[in-house]
Design a protein around this motif. Structure first.
Motif, short mmCIF file in Angstrom:
data_model
loop_
_atom_site.label_atom_id
_atom_site.label_comp_id
_atom_site.label_asym_id
_atom_site.label_seq_id
_atom_site.Cartn_x
_atom_site.Cartn_y
_atom_site.Cartn_z
N ALA A 54 0.85 -1.19 0.00
CA ALA A 54 0.00 0.00 0.00
C ALA A 54 0.88 1.23 0.00
N VAL A 55 0.78 2.03 -1.05
CA VAL A 55 1.46 3.31 -1.11
C VAL A 55 0.39 4.38 -0.87
N ILE A 56 0.54 5.12 0.18
CA ILE A 56 -0.45 6.11 0.57
C ILE A 56 0.06 7.48 0.14
N VAL A 57 -0.74 8.20 -0.62
CA VAL A 57 -0.40 9.54 -1.06
C VAL A 57 -1.31 10.51 -0.31
N LYS A 58 -0.76 11.16 0.67
CA LYS A 58 -1.55 12.03 1.53
C LYS A 58 -2.28 13.10 0.74
N GLY A 59 -1.64 13.64 -0.27
CA GLY A 59 -2.25 14.69 -1.09
C GLY A 59 -3.49 14.25 -1.84
N GLU A 60 -3.67 12.94 -1.98
CA GLU A 60 -4.85 12.42 -2.67
C GLU A 60 -5.95 12.02 -1.70
N MET A 61 -5.68 12.15 -0.41
CA MET A 61 -6.66 11.74 0.60
C MET A 61 -7.59 12.89 0.96
N GLU A 62 -8.79 12.52 1.33
CA GLU A 62 -9.74 13.48 1.88
C GLU A 62 -9.60 13.42 3.40
N PRO A 63 -9.14 14.51 4.03
CA PRO A 63 -8.97 14.47 5.49
C PRO A 63 -10.31 14.51 6.21
N MET A 64 -10.31 14.01 7.42
CA MET A 64 -11.45 14.19 8.32
C MET A 64 -11.19 15.48 9.06
N LEU A 65 -12.20 16.31 9.18
CA LEU A 65 -12.01 17.65 9.72
C LEU A 65 -12.72 17.84 11.06
N GLU A 66 -12.09 18.61 11.92
CA GLU A 66 -12.67 19.05 13.20
C GLU A 66 -12.25 20.50 13.37
N ALA A 67 -12.81 21.14 14.38
CA ALA A 67 -12.45 22.52 14.74
C ALA A 67 -12.49 23.43 13.52
N ASP A 68 -13.62 23.37 12.82
CA ASP A 68 -13.83 24.20 11.62
C ASP A 68 -12.72 24.02 10.58
N GLY A 69 -12.20 22.82 10.47
CA GLY A 69 -11.18 22.52 9.47
C GLY A 69 -9.76 22.83 9.92
N HIS A 70 -9.59 23.31 11.14
CA HIS A 70 -8.24 23.64 11.64
C HIS A 70 -7.51 22.42 12.18
N TYR A 71 -8.23 21.29 12.32
CA TYR A 71 -7.66 20.03 12.79
C TYR A 71 -7.99 18.99 11.71
N ARG A 72 -6.95 18.51 11.02
CA ARG A 72 -7.15 17.60 9.88
C ARG A 72 -6.47 16.26 10.15
N VAL A 73 -7.24 15.20 9.99
CA VAL A 73 -6.74 13.85 10.25
C VAL A 73 -6.77 13.06 8.95
N TYR A 74 -5.63 12.47 8.60
CA TYR A 74 -5.49 11.65 7.41
C TYR A 74 -5.27 10.20 7.85
N PRO A 75 -6.23 9.32 7.63
CA PRO A 75 -6.06 7.92 8.03
C PRO A 75 -5.12 7.19 7.08
N MET A 76 -3.86 7.08 7.46
CA MET A 76 -2.84 6.51 6.58
C MET A 76 -2.94 4.99 6.48
N PHE A 77 -2.99 4.32 7.62
CA PHE A 77 -3.11 2.86 7.64
C PHE A 77 -4.21 2.47 8.61
N PRO A 78 -5.28 1.88 8.11
CA PRO A 78 -6.37 1.49 9.00
C PRO A 78 -5.98 0.34 9.92
N PHE A 79 -6.79 0.14 10.91
CA PHE A 79 -6.56 -0.91 11.89
C PHE A 79 -6.50 -2.28 11.23
N ASP A 80 -5.54 -3.08 11.67
CA ASP A 80 -5.41 -4.46 11.22
C ASP A 80 -5.40 -5.31 12.49
#
Length: 183
Positions: free
Chosen positions: A75-101
């Motif tokens: 799995a090659v993860i390209v952060k720039g192609e991910m849709e982040p999850m947003l909190e705090a009016d978009g000032h806190y951005r979470v990118y799920p790179m590797f899901p739980f296994d």
């Protein structure tokens, strides 16, 4: 790439049905309303990170179990192609790179916090640990009224089964990676 809220809805419905749970029962377990759960399952809403955590904790799942895609061997993860999850009016951005296994018992996120951002996290399940590696800026973490300062290039580990808070008190974006371990 499929939007996160669509994956979340599909996975939540599949998990609920596999466990033989009604929406009413999931609402009872998670503290999220039946109406909101139905909207999530139908892909009609994009819930906040806090709501996703409530669902994950209530169903005793990892956060990324709700948003993961089937894994492949490489799995090659390209952060720039991910849709982040947003909190705090978009000032806190979470990118799920590797899901739980389940065989590895961890998941990995990349997080960005804008200057002045504060994010409060609810307690995770008993024994869950967070490993945070700060790559830029200075992150302040508050756990049980004690503040810990973690500068770029440094890391922190703590048991996250209690409420905790992240702060960026600097003038620049704080970037860090999080490994969440589930015992």
């Amino acid at each position: 790439m499929e939007q996160i809220h669509i994956k979340l809805g599909r996975n939540l419905k599949a998990i609920r049905q596999t466990r033989g749970l009604s929406l009413d029962k999931v609402a009872e377990l998670t503290g999220v309303s039946k109406a909101m759960l139905g909207q999530i399952e139908r892909g009609e809403t994009s819930p906040t990170i806090s709501i996703i955590w409530k669902i994950a904790n209530g169903l005793r799942l990892s956060f990324t179990t709700l948003i993961e895609e089937p894994p492949s061997e490489v799995a090659v993860i390209v952060k720039g192609e991910m849709e982040p999850m947003l909190e705090a009016d978009g000032h806190y951005r979470v990118y799920p790179m590797f899901p739980f296994d389940p065989s590895k018992k961890f998941e990995v996120y990349s997080v960005e916090m804008d200057a002045g951002c504060v994010y409060e996290s609810e307690a995770h399940s008993a024994g869950v640990e967070e490993y945070i590696l700060v790559s830029s800026g200075t992150l302040i973490i508050e756990i049980q009224s004690t503040s810990y300062t973690v500068d770029a290039g440094n890391a922190v580990r703590y048991v996250a089964d209690q409420p905790h808070m992240y702060r960026n008190i600097g003038d620049d974006i704080v970037r860090y990676d999080v490994i969440i371990y589930y015992p």
